[in-house]
Enzyme design. Structure first.
Site, PDB file in Angstrom:
ATOM      1  N   ALA A 125       0.851  -1.240  -0.066  1.00 18.45           N
ATOM      2  CA  ALA A 125       0.133   0.109   0.037  1.00 18.45           C
ATOM      3  C   ALA A 125       0.986   1.294  -0.019  1.00 18.45           C
ATOM      4  CB  ALA A 125      -1.065  -0.009   1.154  1.00 18.45           C
ATOM      5  N   HIS A 126       2.398   1.065   0.143  1.00 23.36           N
ATOM      6  CA  HIS A 126       2.902   2.208   0.053  1.00 23.36           C
ATOM      7  C   HIS A 126       4.207   2.062  -1.180  1.00 23.36           C
ATOM      8  CE1 HIS A 126       2.492   1.769   4.635  1.00 23.36           C
ATOM      9  NE2 HIS A 126       1.540   2.346   4.088  1.00 23.36           N
ATOM     10  N   GLN A 127       4.358   3.369  -2.156  1.00 17.80           N
ATOM     11  CA  GLN A 127       5.350   2.889  -2.976  1.00 17.80           C
ATOM     12  C   GLN A 127       6.058   4.286  -3.030  1.00 17.80           C
ATOM     13  OE1 GLN A 127       1.646   2.726  -4.308  1.00 17.80           O
ATOM     14  NE2 GLN A 127       1.739   0.693  -3.380  1.00 17.80           N
TER      15      GLN A 127
END
Length: 601
Positions: free
Chosen positions: A531-533
Protein backbone atom coordinates in the site's frame (compact mmCIF):
# COMPACT_ATOMS: atom_id res chain seq x y z
CA UNK A 1 -15.97 -17.19 -7.40
CA UNK A 2 -13.53 -14.72 -5.84
CA UNK A 3 -14.17 -12.16 -8.56
CA UNK A 4 -17.87 -12.31 -7.65
CA UNK A 5 -17.01 -11.50 -4.06
CA UNK A 6 -14.81 -8.53 -4.94
CA UNK A 7 -17.13 -7.04 -7.57
CA UNK A 8 -20.51 -8.37 -6.37
CA UNK A 9 -23.48 -6.33 -7.49
CA UNK A 10 -26.05 -4.93 -5.10
CA UNK A 11 -29.77 -4.52 -5.51
CA UNK A 12 -31.72 -1.25 -5.55
CA UNK A 13 -31.35 -1.07 -1.75
CA UNK A 14 -27.55 -1.40 -1.95
CA UNK A 15 -27.73 -4.88 -0.46
CA UNK A 16 -26.20 -8.24 -1.37
CA UNK A 17 -27.79 -11.54 -0.28
CA UNK A 18 -24.35 -12.94 0.58
CA UNK A 19 -23.78 -10.38 3.32
CA UNK A 20 -26.07 -12.05 5.84
CA UNK A 21 -24.26 -15.36 5.44
CA UNK A 22 -20.89 -13.77 6.24
CA UNK A 23 -22.23 -11.42 8.95
CA UNK A 24 -21.36 -8.28 6.97
CA UNK A 25 -23.50 -5.14 7.09
CA UNK A 26 -22.34 -3.58 3.82
CA UNK A 27 -21.79 0.20 3.98
CA UNK A 28 -21.44 1.75 7.42
CA UNK A 29 -24.98 1.69 8.98
CA UNK A 30 -24.41 5.24 10.28
CA UNK A 31 -23.86 6.33 6.68
CA UNK A 32 -27.52 5.82 5.78
CA UNK A 33 -28.57 8.02 8.69
CA UNK A 34 -26.07 10.63 7.59
CA UNK A 35 -27.52 10.67 4.09
CA UNK A 36 -30.97 11.37 5.52
CA UNK A 37 -29.66 14.34 7.48
CA UNK A 38 -27.41 15.90 4.82
CA UNK A 39 -29.07 19.30 5.02
CA UNK A 40 -26.54 21.40 3.13
CA UNK A 41 -24.34 21.13 0.07
CA UNK A 42 -21.03 21.02 1.94
CA UNK A 43 -22.21 18.22 4.23
CA UNK A 44 -23.27 16.23 1.20
CA UNK A 45 -20.50 16.94 -1.30
CA UNK A 46 -17.61 17.86 0.98
CA UNK A 47 -15.73 21.12 1.55
CA UNK A 48 -14.15 21.42 -1.91
CA UNK A 49 -17.28 21.55 -4.03
CA UNK A 50 -17.03 25.30 -4.58
CA UNK A 51 -13.51 24.95 -5.97
CA UNK A 52 -14.11 22.03 -8.33
CA UNK A 53 -14.31 22.88 -12.03
CA UNK A 54 -15.47 20.45 -14.72
CA UNK A 55 -14.04 21.25 -18.15
CA UNK A 56 -16.87 19.56 -20.01
CA UNK A 57 -18.90 22.77 -19.77
CA UNK A 58 -19.15 25.65 -22.29
CA UNK A 59 -16.08 27.89 -22.41
CA UNK A 60 -17.85 30.92 -20.94
CA UNK A 61 -18.94 28.97 -17.84
CA UNK A 62 -15.42 27.59 -17.39
CA UNK A 63 -13.92 31.06 -17.79
CA UNK A 64 -16.23 32.52 -15.13
CA UNK A 65 -15.38 29.72 -12.69
CA UNK A 66 -11.65 30.15 -13.23
CA UNK A 67 -11.82 33.92 -12.93
CA UNK A 68 -13.37 33.57 -9.48
CA UNK A 69 -10.09 31.90 -8.47
CA UNK A 70 -7.96 34.59 -10.15
CA UNK A 71 -7.10 32.29 -13.05
CA UNK A 72 -7.44 33.42 -16.64
CA UNK A 73 -8.41 31.50 -19.76
CA UNK A 74 -7.74 32.22 -23.40
CA UNK A 75 -8.74 30.51 -26.64
CA UNK A 76 -5.87 30.28 -29.15
CA UNK A 77 -6.85 31.90 -32.45
CA UNK A 78 -4.34 30.05 -34.56
CA UNK A 79 -2.77 26.57 -34.49
CA UNK A 80 0.59 26.51 -32.75
CA UNK A 81 3.67 24.37 -33.35
CA UNK A 82 4.92 25.00 -29.82
CA UNK A 83 3.67 21.59 -28.65
CA UNK A 84 4.71 18.12 -29.69
CA UNK A 85 1.12 16.92 -29.30
CA UNK A 86 -0.45 16.87 -32.78
CA UNK A 87 -3.65 18.43 -31.48
CA UNK A 88 -3.42 22.12 -30.61
CA UNK A 89 -4.84 23.12 -27.20
CA UNK A 90 -8.40 24.35 -27.22
CA UNK A 91 -7.78 26.46 -24.11
CA UNK A 92 -4.84 28.03 -22.30
CA UNK A 93 -5.19 28.57 -18.55
CA UNK A 94 -2.67 30.92 -16.95
CA UNK A 95 -1.52 30.53 -13.35
CA UNK A 96 1.54 30.95 -11.15
CA UNK A 97 1.81 27.26 -10.29
CA UNK A 98 0.27 24.11 -11.71
CA UNK A 99 0.16 21.01 -9.51
CA UNK A 100 -0.30 17.69 -11.29
CA UNK A 101 -2.10 15.35 -8.90
CA UNK A 102 -4.20 16.50 -5.97
CA UNK A 103 -2.02 14.41 -3.67
CA UNK A 104 0.22 17.47 -3.98
CA UNK A 105 -2.28 19.42 -1.92
CA UNK A 106 0.33 20.54 0.63
CA UNK A 107 2.23 22.54 -1.97
CA UNK A 108 -1.01 23.80 -3.52
CA UNK A 109 -2.34 24.97 -0.16
CA UNK A 110 0.88 26.66 0.95
CA UNK A 111 1.34 28.52 -2.35
CA UNK A 112 -2.29 29.64 -2.54
CA UNK A 113 -2.29 30.93 1.04
CA UNK A 114 0.83 32.91 0.13
CA UNK A 115 -1.12 34.70 -2.59
CA UNK A 116 -0.08 32.78 -5.70
CA UNK A 117 -2.57 31.55 -8.28
CA UNK A 118 -2.61 27.74 -8.24
CA UNK A 119 -4.20 25.23 -10.60
CA UNK A 120 -4.52 21.57 -9.53
CA UNK A 121 -5.00 18.90 -12.19
CA UNK A 122 -6.61 15.64 -11.03
CA UNK A 123 -7.39 12.70 -13.31
CA UNK A 124 -9.70 11.10 -10.74
CA UNK A 125 -13.07 12.07 -9.29
CA UNK A 126 -14.07 13.92 -6.15
CA UNK A 127 -15.69 11.61 -3.64
CA UNK A 128 -16.19 13.04 -0.16
CA UNK A 129 -18.49 12.69 2.80
CA UNK A 130 -22.05 11.80 1.77
CA UNK A 131 -21.03 11.71 -1.88
CA UNK A 132 -19.57 8.22 -1.39
CA UNK A 133 -20.87 4.70 -1.85
CA UNK A 134 -18.81 2.93 0.87
CA UNK A 135 -19.36 -0.17 -1.25
CA UNK A 136 -16.14 -2.04 -1.85
CA UNK A 137 -16.51 -2.71 -5.58
CA UNK A 138 -17.59 0.77 -6.76
CA UNK A 139 -15.14 2.47 -4.40
CA UNK A 140 -12.18 0.44 -5.64
CA UNK A 141 -13.21 1.13 -9.23
CA UNK A 142 -13.53 4.85 -8.61
CA UNK A 143 -10.86 5.74 -6.04
CA UNK A 144 -7.91 3.40 -6.65
CA UNK A 145 -5.27 3.34 -9.36
CA UNK A 146 -6.05 0.56 -11.83
CA UNK A 147 -9.34 0.00 -9.96
CA UNK A 148 -7.38 -1.65 -7.15
CA UNK A 149 -6.23 -4.52 -9.36
CA UNK A 150 -2.59 -3.56 -9.99
CA UNK A 151 0.30 -5.95 -9.55
CA UNK A 152 3.98 -6.14 -10.39
CA UNK A 153 4.72 -7.62 -13.80
CA UNK A 154 5.77 -10.96 -12.28
CA UNK A 155 2.66 -10.95 -10.02
CA UNK A 156 4.92 -11.03 -6.97
CA UNK A 157 3.09 -8.16 -5.28
CA UNK A 158 -0.41 -6.69 -5.39
CA UNK A 159 -0.45 -2.87 -5.36
CA UNK A 160 -2.95 -0.50 -3.74
CA UNK A 161 -2.66 3.23 -4.52
CA UNK A 162 -5.15 6.07 -4.36
CA UNK A 163 -6.38 7.80 -7.51
CA UNK A 164 -8.92 10.39 -6.42
CA UNK A 165 -9.04 13.93 -5.08
CA UNK A 166 -6.75 13.91 -2.06
CA UNK A 167 -4.63 11.04 -3.37
CA UNK A 168 -3.70 8.28 -0.95
CA UNK A 169 -4.78 10.32 2.07
CA UNK A 170 -8.42 9.97 0.93
CA UNK A 171 -8.42 6.18 1.22
CA UNK A 172 -5.56 5.38 3.61
CA UNK A 173 -5.87 3.90 7.07
CA UNK A 174 -5.21 7.06 9.14
CA UNK A 175 -1.74 6.12 10.43
CA UNK A 176 0.20 9.37 10.91
CA UNK A 177 3.70 8.46 12.04
CA UNK A 178 6.53 11.01 11.96
CA UNK A 179 9.71 10.14 10.07
CA UNK A 180 11.64 7.79 12.40
CA UNK A 181 14.79 9.33 13.87
CA UNK A 182 17.02 6.55 12.54
CA UNK A 183 15.71 7.17 9.02
CA UNK A 184 16.28 10.92 9.29
CA UNK A 185 19.81 10.23 10.50
CA UNK A 186 20.44 7.81 7.63
CA UNK A 187 19.15 10.20 4.98
CA UNK A 188 21.19 13.03 6.46
CA UNK A 189 24.44 11.20 7.16
CA UNK A 190 24.56 8.50 4.48
CA UNK A 191 22.96 10.50 1.67
CA UNK A 192 24.26 13.97 2.71
CA UNK A 193 20.72 15.35 2.76
CA UNK A 194 21.05 18.00 5.47
CA UNK A 195 17.35 18.82 5.10
CA UNK A 196 16.34 15.92 7.33
CA UNK A 197 18.25 17.25 10.35
CA UNK A 198 17.27 20.85 9.73
CA UNK A 199 14.98 23.11 11.74
CA UNK A 200 12.86 23.49 8.62
CA UNK A 201 12.11 19.76 8.50
CA UNK A 202 11.31 19.67 12.21
CA UNK A 203 8.97 22.60 11.65
CA UNK A 204 7.42 20.80 8.69
CA UNK A 205 6.65 17.68 10.75
CA UNK A 206 4.98 19.77 13.44
CA UNK A 207 3.01 21.95 11.02
CA UNK A 208 1.74 18.92 9.10
CA UNK A 209 0.68 17.05 12.24
CA UNK A 210 -1.08 20.11 13.62
CA UNK A 211 -2.89 20.83 10.35
CA UNK A 212 -4.12 17.24 10.14
CA UNK A 213 -5.14 16.96 13.79
CA UNK A 214 -2.79 14.08 14.53
CA UNK A 215 -3.23 12.51 17.98
CA UNK A 216 -2.51 9.14 19.61
CA UNK A 217 -5.52 8.43 21.81
CA UNK A 218 -8.15 5.80 21.01
CA UNK A 219 -11.47 5.64 22.86
CA UNK A 220 -12.76 2.28 21.61
CA UNK A 221 -10.49 -0.14 19.78
CA UNK A 222 -11.63 -2.29 16.91
CA UNK A 223 -11.48 -6.08 16.64
CA UNK A 224 -8.14 -6.52 14.81
CA UNK A 225 -6.28 -4.00 16.95
CA UNK A 226 -7.64 -5.46 20.20
CA UNK A 227 -6.29 -8.83 19.10
CA UNK A 228 -2.89 -7.40 18.17
CA UNK A 229 -2.61 -5.49 21.43
CA UNK A 230 -3.66 -8.38 23.67
CA UNK A 231 -1.41 -10.87 21.90
CA UNK A 232 1.60 -8.58 22.28
CA UNK A 233 0.85 -7.92 25.95
CA UNK A 234 0.51 -11.65 26.66
CA UNK A 235 3.88 -12.33 25.00
CA UNK A 236 5.70 -9.28 26.34
CA UNK A 237 6.16 -7.80 22.86
CA UNK A 238 6.27 -4.00 22.55
CA UNK A 239 2.98 -2.49 21.38
CA UNK A 240 2.16 1.20 21.03
CA UNK A 241 -0.70 3.41 19.92
CA UNK A 242 -0.47 4.62 16.33
CA UNK A 243 -0.90 8.39 15.89
CA UNK A 244 -3.87 9.07 13.60
CA UNK A 245 -5.25 12.07 11.73
CA UNK A 246 -8.65 11.49 13.31
CA UNK A 247 -10.25 11.94 16.73
CA UNK A 248 -9.98 9.41 19.60
CA UNK A 249 -13.61 8.32 19.09
CA UNK A 250 -13.27 7.82 15.32
CA UNK A 251 -14.56 4.23 15.20
CA UNK A 252 -14.79 3.63 11.45
CA UNK A 253 -13.63 0.65 9.42
CA UNK A 254 -14.64 2.09 6.04
CA UNK A 255 -11.93 4.78 5.72
CA UNK A 256 -10.28 2.73 2.99
CA UNK A 257 -13.36 3.55 0.89
CA UNK A 258 -13.38 7.26 1.73
CA UNK A 259 -14.24 9.26 4.85
CA UNK A 260 -17.98 9.65 5.30
CA UNK A 261 -17.94 12.70 7.58
CA UNK A 262 -14.61 14.48 7.14
CA UNK A 263 -13.34 13.46 10.57
CA UNK A 264 -10.32 11.82 8.96
CA UNK A 265 -8.24 14.86 8.09
CA UNK A 266 -6.75 13.90 4.76
CA UNK A 267 -5.54 16.32 2.12
CA UNK A 268 -9.05 16.96 0.79
CA UNK A 269 -10.14 18.07 4.28
CA UNK A 270 -7.09 20.24 5.03
CA UNK A 271 -4.55 21.52 2.52
CA UNK A 272 -6.89 21.53 -0.47
CA UNK A 273 -9.45 23.36 1.66
CA UNK A 274 -6.76 26.00 2.25
CA UNK A 275 -6.38 26.26 -1.52
CA UNK A 276 -10.08 26.81 -2.13
CA UNK A 277 -10.69 29.12 0.83
CA UNK A 278 -7.77 31.34 -0.18
CA UNK A 279 -9.65 32.26 -3.36
CA UNK A 280 -6.42 31.76 -5.30
CA UNK A 281 -6.91 28.40 -6.93
CA UNK A 282 -9.10 25.63 -8.19
CA UNK A 283 -9.12 21.91 -8.95
CA UNK A 284 -9.86 20.51 -12.41
CA UNK A 285 -11.25 16.96 -12.47
CA UNK A 286 -10.86 14.31 -15.14
CA UNK A 287 -7.65 15.86 -16.44
CA UNK A 288 -4.75 13.64 -17.41
CA UNK A 289 -1.36 15.27 -17.89
CA UNK A 290 0.19 14.54 -21.28
CA UNK A 291 3.56 16.21 -20.81
CA UNK A 292 5.36 18.98 -19.01
CA UNK A 293 6.28 21.67 -21.54
CA UNK A 294 9.77 23.09 -21.17
CA UNK A 295 12.22 24.86 -23.45
CA UNK A 296 15.84 25.93 -23.34
CA UNK A 297 17.02 29.42 -24.06
CA UNK A 298 20.22 29.95 -25.93
CA UNK A 299 23.21 29.88 -23.63
CA UNK A 300 21.41 28.01 -20.81
CA UNK A 301 22.57 24.58 -19.64
CA UNK A 302 19.08 23.36 -18.85
CA UNK A 303 15.53 24.05 -19.93
CA UNK A 304 12.77 25.86 -18.03
CA UNK A 305 9.28 24.51 -17.29
CA UNK A 306 6.48 26.46 -18.97
CA UNK A 307 3.46 24.46 -17.86
CA UNK A 308 1.54 21.26 -18.50
CA UNK A 309 -0.34 19.99 -21.52
CA UNK A 310 -3.31 17.89 -20.41
CA UNK A 311 -6.32 16.06 -21.87
CA UNK A 312 -9.94 15.69 -20.81
CA UNK A 313 -13.13 14.24 -22.26
CA UNK A 314 -15.64 16.91 -23.28
CA UNK A 315 -19.38 16.45 -22.78
CA UNK A 316 -19.72 15.68 -26.49
CA UNK A 317 -17.43 12.67 -26.02
CA UNK A 318 -14.42 14.14 -27.79
CA UNK A 319 -10.97 14.26 -26.25
CA UNK A 320 -9.70 17.80 -25.94
CA UNK A 321 -6.30 19.22 -25.08
CA UNK A 322 -5.58 22.19 -22.81
CA UNK A 323 -2.43 23.95 -21.71
CA UNK A 324 -1.84 25.13 -18.14
CA UNK A 325 0.72 27.89 -18.55
CA UNK A 326 2.62 28.46 -15.31
CA UNK A 327 5.74 29.93 -13.74
CA UNK A 328 6.46 26.71 -11.84
CA UNK A 329 5.25 23.15 -12.25
CA UNK A 330 4.86 20.63 -9.43
CA UNK A 331 4.35 16.95 -10.25
CA UNK A 332 2.67 14.83 -7.55
CA UNK A 333 1.31 11.83 -9.45
CA UNK A 334 2.65 9.24 -7.01
CA UNK A 335 5.69 7.00 -7.12
CA UNK A 336 4.31 4.89 -9.97
CA UNK A 337 2.95 7.58 -12.28
CA UNK A 338 5.33 10.52 -11.76
CA UNK A 339 8.27 8.79 -13.52
CA UNK A 340 6.04 8.04 -16.51
CA UNK A 341 5.05 11.69 -16.90
CA UNK A 342 8.63 12.92 -16.54
CA UNK A 343 9.88 10.46 -19.14
CA UNK A 344 7.05 11.39 -21.52
CA UNK A 345 8.09 15.00 -21.05
CA UNK A 346 11.57 14.28 -22.37
CA UNK A 347 13.60 14.04 -19.16
CA UNK A 348 16.54 11.68 -19.58
CA UNK A 349 17.90 11.27 -16.05
CA UNK A 350 18.50 7.49 -15.74
CA UNK A 351 17.36 7.48 -12.09
CA UNK A 352 13.80 8.39 -13.03
CA UNK A 353 11.67 5.29 -12.49
CA UNK A 354 14.35 3.29 -10.69
CA UNK A 355 14.91 2.58 -6.97
CA UNK A 356 11.21 1.87 -6.38
CA UNK A 357 10.41 0.52 -2.91
CA UNK A 358 7.02 -0.93 -1.99
CA UNK A 359 7.04 -1.93 1.72
CA UNK A 360 6.12 -5.57 1.03
CA UNK A 361 3.50 -7.02 3.36
CA UNK A 362 2.52 -10.56 4.38
CA UNK A 363 -0.42 -11.45 6.62
CA UNK A 364 -1.50 -13.99 9.19
CA UNK A 365 -5.03 -14.58 10.39
CA UNK A 366 -6.80 -15.99 13.42
CA UNK A 367 -10.43 -16.97 13.86
CA UNK A 368 -12.22 -16.09 17.11
CA UNK A 369 -15.56 -17.85 17.30
CA UNK A 370 -18.64 -15.86 18.35
CA UNK A 371 -18.99 -15.59 22.09
CA UNK A 372 -15.24 -15.73 22.69
CA UNK A 373 -13.02 -12.74 23.33
CA UNK A 374 -13.10 -10.07 22.01
CA UNK A 375 -16.73 -9.10 22.57
CA UNK A 376 -19.29 -10.67 20.26
CA UNK A 377 -20.34 -7.31 18.83
CA UNK A 378 -16.83 -6.65 17.57
CA UNK A 379 -16.45 -7.35 13.86
CA UNK A 380 -13.29 -7.60 11.80
CA UNK A 381 -14.32 -4.78 9.47
CA UNK A 382 -15.39 -2.25 12.12
CA UNK A 383 -13.42 0.20 14.26
CA UNK A 384 -10.31 2.25 13.64
CA UNK A 385 -8.30 0.41 11.00
CA UNK A 386 -4.94 1.13 12.63
CA UNK A 387 -4.60 2.00 16.30
CA UNK A 388 -1.88 -0.41 17.51
CA UNK A 389 1.58 -1.34 16.23
CA UNK A 390 4.36 -3.64 17.40
CA UNK A 391 8.04 -3.06 16.68
CA UNK A 392 9.13 -6.45 18.00
CA UNK A 393 11.01 -7.19 14.74
CA UNK A 394 11.64 -3.59 13.65
CA UNK A 395 15.34 -3.51 14.56
CA UNK A 396 15.16 0.27 14.94
CA UNK A 397 18.31 0.25 17.09
CA UNK A 398 20.26 -1.92 14.70
CA UNK A 399 20.23 -1.65 10.92
CA UNK A 400 16.76 -0.12 10.90
CA UNK A 401 15.73 -2.59 8.20
CA UNK A 402 13.38 -4.87 10.06
CA UNK A 403 9.59 -4.84 9.96
CA UNK A 404 6.60 -3.51 11.88
CA UNK A 405 3.42 -5.42 12.74
CA UNK A 406 0.08 -3.69 12.15
CA UNK A 407 -3.51 -4.47 11.14
CA UNK A 408 -5.27 -4.07 7.76
CA UNK A 409 -8.71 -3.10 6.45
CA UNK A 410 -10.21 -6.16 4.77
CA UNK A 411 -13.76 -6.01 3.51
CA UNK A 412 -15.20 -9.16 1.88
CA UNK A 413 -13.72 -8.65 -1.60
CA UNK A 414 -10.15 -8.16 -0.45
CA UNK A 415 -10.54 -10.86 2.22
CA UNK A 416 -11.66 -13.39 -0.37
CA UNK A 417 -8.94 -12.42 -2.83
CA UNK A 418 -6.20 -13.06 -0.27
CA UNK A 419 -7.48 -16.27 1.30
CA UNK A 420 -5.93 -19.37 -0.33
CA UNK A 421 -8.16 -21.47 -2.55
CA UNK A 422 -8.49 -25.08 -1.38
CA UNK A 423 -11.99 -25.98 -2.52
CA UNK A 424 -15.45 -24.53 -2.89
CA UNK A 425 -16.60 -25.86 0.47
CA UNK A 426 -13.46 -24.61 2.20
CA UNK A 427 -13.91 -21.16 0.67
CA UNK A 428 -17.52 -20.98 1.88
CA UNK A 429 -16.41 -22.02 5.37
CA UNK A 430 -13.72 -19.32 5.43
CA UNK A 431 -16.17 -16.67 4.25
CA UNK A 432 -18.69 -17.69 6.89
CA UNK A 433 -16.02 -16.87 9.48
CA UNK A 434 -15.19 -13.52 7.86
CA UNK A 435 -16.53 -11.17 10.54
CA UNK A 436 -14.64 -12.92 13.36
CA UNK A 437 -11.37 -13.50 11.55
CA UNK A 438 -8.67 -11.09 12.71
CA UNK A 439 -5.72 -10.20 10.51
CA UNK A 440 -2.33 -8.81 11.43
CA UNK A 441 0.38 -8.09 8.92
CA UNK A 442 4.13 -7.63 8.74
CA UNK A 443 5.46 -4.67 6.75
CA UNK A 444 9.14 -4.69 5.82
CA UNK A 445 11.37 -1.70 5.18
CA UNK A 446 12.67 -3.13 1.96
CA UNK A 447 16.24 -3.11 0.66
CA UNK A 448 14.99 -4.76 -2.52
CA UNK A 449 13.78 -2.43 -5.23
CA UNK A 450 12.00 -2.25 -8.54
CA UNK A 451 11.42 -0.02 -11.51
CA UNK A 452 8.44 1.64 -13.15
CA UNK A 453 8.23 1.38 -16.91
CA UNK A 454 4.94 2.36 -18.50
CA UNK A 455 2.14 4.10 -16.57
CA UNK A 456 1.23 1.09 -14.43
CA UNK A 457 3.95 -1.44 -15.29
CA UNK A 458 6.22 -2.33 -12.39
CA UNK A 459 9.07 -4.79 -12.00
CA UNK A 460 10.25 -5.64 -8.51
CA UNK A 461 12.74 -8.00 -6.91
CA UNK A 462 12.59 -8.74 -3.21
CA UNK A 463 15.91 -8.84 -1.38
CA UNK A 464 16.82 -11.96 0.60
CA UNK A 465 17.11 -9.84 3.76
CA UNK A 466 13.57 -8.52 3.23
CA UNK A 467 12.24 -12.04 2.87
CA UNK A 468 13.88 -13.05 6.14
CA UNK A 469 12.45 -10.02 7.94
CA UNK A 470 8.97 -10.84 6.65
CA UNK A 471 9.33 -14.43 7.83
CA UNK A 472 10.39 -13.23 11.29
CA UNK A 473 7.37 -10.96 11.40
CA UNK A 474 5.05 -13.71 10.19
CA UNK A 475 6.26 -15.98 12.96
CA UNK A 476 5.56 -13.29 15.58
CA UNK A 477 2.15 -12.62 14.02
CA UNK A 478 1.05 -16.24 14.36
CA UNK A 479 2.17 -16.25 17.98
CA UNK A 480 0.33 -12.97 18.64
CA UNK A 481 -2.92 -14.38 17.26
CA UNK A 482 -2.61 -17.57 19.29
CA UNK A 483 -1.71 -15.69 22.47
CA UNK A 484 -4.75 -13.44 22.01
CA UNK A 485 -7.01 -16.51 22.08
CA UNK A 486 -7.57 -17.43 18.43
CA UNK A 487 -9.23 -20.80 17.94
CA UNK A 488 -7.70 -21.31 14.49
CA UNK A 489 -4.71 -19.65 12.82
CA UNK A 490 -3.11 -19.64 9.38
CA UNK A 491 -1.39 -17.64 6.66
CA UNK A 492 -2.25 -16.85 3.05
CA UNK A 493 0.11 -19.45 1.60
CA UNK A 494 -1.52 -21.27 -1.31
CA UNK A 495 -1.32 -24.61 0.50
CA UNK A 496 -3.97 -23.22 2.84
CA UNK A 497 -2.84 -25.02 5.99
CA UNK A 498 -4.56 -24.11 9.26
CA UNK A 499 -4.11 -25.07 12.90
CA UNK A 500 -6.74 -25.47 15.61
CA UNK A 501 -4.78 -23.92 18.45
CA UNK A 502 -7.06 -25.24 21.18
CA UNK A 503 -6.62 -28.90 20.20
CA UNK A 504 -2.85 -29.24 19.75
CA UNK A 505 0.14 -29.71 21.97
CA UNK A 506 2.90 -27.15 22.47
CA UNK A 507 5.13 -29.23 20.20
CA UNK A 508 2.53 -29.37 17.42
CA UNK A 509 2.01 -25.62 17.67
CA UNK A 510 5.73 -24.94 17.40
CA UNK A 511 6.07 -27.30 14.40
CA UNK A 512 3.20 -25.51 12.62
CA UNK A 513 4.66 -22.05 13.22
CA UNK A 514 8.12 -23.18 12.16
CA UNK A 515 6.82 -24.81 8.98
CA UNK A 516 4.62 -21.87 7.94
CA UNK A 517 7.39 -19.33 8.49
CA UNK A 518 10.01 -21.33 6.63
CA UNK A 519 8.15 -21.21 3.31
CA UNK A 520 9.65 -19.13 0.52
CA UNK A 521 7.95 -15.80 -0.10
CA UNK A 522 9.44 -15.09 -3.52
CA UNK A 523 7.89 -18.00 -5.41
CA UNK A 524 4.31 -16.67 -5.71
CA UNK A 525 3.07 -19.16 -3.10
CA UNK A 526 2.13 -16.40 -0.66
CA UNK A 527 0.47 -13.15 -1.80
CA UNK A 528 2.63 -10.09 -1.15
CA UNK A 529 0.75 -6.81 -0.80
CA UNK A 530 1.83 -3.19 -0.98
CA UNK A 531 0.00 0.00 0.00
CA UNK A 532 3.12 2.21 0.00
CA UNK A 533 5.26 2.94 -3.04
CA UNK A 534 8.25 5.32 -2.89
CA UNK A 535 11.70 6.22 -4.17
CA UNK A 536 11.24 6.14 -7.96
CA UNK A 537 12.49 9.75 -8.39
CA UNK A 538 14.69 9.85 -5.35
CA UNK A 539 16.20 12.95 -3.84
CA UNK A 540 19.96 13.44 -3.72
CA UNK A 541 22.83 15.89 -3.77
CA UNK A 542 24.14 14.86 -7.19
CA UNK A 543 22.36 14.13 -10.45
CA UNK A 544 24.45 10.99 -10.87
CA UNK A 545 22.53 9.09 -8.20
CA UNK A 546 19.22 10.91 -7.95
CA UNK A 547 16.38 12.46 -9.93
CA UNK A 548 15.65 15.59 -7.89
CA UNK A 549 17.60 18.05 -5.76
CA UNK A 550 17.12 18.47 -1.99
CA UNK A 551 14.76 21.34 -2.90
CA UNK A 552 12.53 18.94 -4.85
CA UNK A 553 13.46 20.52 -8.18
CA UNK A 554 14.47 18.18 -11.01
CA UNK A 555 18.09 18.28 -12.10
CA UNK A 556 17.21 18.72 -15.77
CA UNK A 557 14.40 21.27 -15.82
CA UNK A 558 14.34 24.53 -13.92
CA UNK A 559 11.02 25.29 -12.26
CA UNK A 560 9.90 21.64 -12.37
CA UNK A 561 9.43 20.10 -8.91
CA UNK A 562 8.35 16.69 -7.60
CA UNK A 563 6.30 16.52 -4.38
CA UNK A 564 5.25 12.94 -3.67
CA UNK A 565 6.69 9.74 -2.19
CA UNK A 566 8.82 9.15 -5.27
CA UNK A 567 11.44 11.54 -3.81
CA UNK A 568 12.18 9.32 -0.77
CA UNK A 569 15.91 8.38 -0.81
CA UNK A 570 15.15 4.88 0.51
CA UNK A 571 12.20 2.92 1.84
CA UNK A 572 10.80 4.57 4.96
CA UNK A 573 9.74 1.57 7.04
CA UNK A 574 6.51 3.07 8.41
CA UNK A 575 3.35 4.62 6.95
CA UNK A 576 4.55 7.50 4.74
CA UNK A 577 1.78 10.13 4.96
CA UNK A 578 3.46 12.46 7.45
CA UNK A 579 6.89 12.13 5.85
CA UNK A 580 5.68 12.89 2.32
CA UNK A 581 3.68 15.88 3.50
CA UNK A 582 6.61 17.20 5.54
CA UNK A 583 8.92 16.93 2.53
CA UNK A 584 6.25 18.59 0.37
CA UNK A 585 6.01 21.44 2.90
CA UNK A 586 9.77 21.97 2.58
CA UNK A 587 9.51 21.79 -1.21
CA UNK A 588 6.77 24.42 -1.06
CA UNK A 589 9.20 26.76 0.71
CA UNK A 590 11.68 26.26 -2.13
CA UNK A 591 8.95 27.00 -4.69
CA UNK A 592 7.97 30.14 -2.79
CA UNK A 593 11.58 31.31 -2.87
CA UNK A 594 11.75 30.63 -6.61
CA UNK A 595 8.54 32.55 -7.28
CA UNK A 596 9.80 35.38 -5.10
CA UNK A 597 12.98 35.68 -7.16
CA UNK A 598 10.92 35.86 -10.33
CA UNK A 599 8.89 38.75 -8.91
CA UNK A 600 12.07 40.62 -7.93
CA UNK A 601 13.57 40.17 -11.39
Amino acid sequence: MKILWSRAKVNEKNENPCWKAIDYCGPDPDFAKQLQHSINTETYFGPLYKGIVHLNKPHNIIAEALQRSRLSISIPRYPTTHFKNPKAPSMVIKCDAVVVGSGGGVVAGVLAKSGYRVLVLEKGNYRARSNLSLLEGPSMDDMYLGKGLLATSNMEAMILAGSTVGGGSAINWSASIKTPVHVRNEWSECYDLELFKSKLYEEALNVVCERMGVQSEVKDEGFNNMVLRKGCEELGYPVDNIPRNSSPDHYCGWCCLGCKDGRKKGTSETWLVDLIESGNGTILLGCEAVEVIHNRKKGRDRSTAKGVLFEFIHQDGTKQVCFAESKVTIVACGAMCTPYLLKKSGLKNPNIGKNLHIHPVVMAWGHFRSGSWPEAEKKSYKGGIMTAMSTVVADFKGSGYGAVIQTPALHPGMFSALMPWVSGSDFKARMSKFSRTAHVFTLARDKGSGETHLKTTITYKMDVADEENLKRGLEKSLRILAAAGAEEIGTHNNKGKTLNVKNVSYHEFECFVREECSRALRDLSTPICSAHQMGSCRMGVQAKGSAVKPTGETWEVEGLYVADTSVFPTALGVNPMITVQAIAYCTAQSVLASLGRRVVH
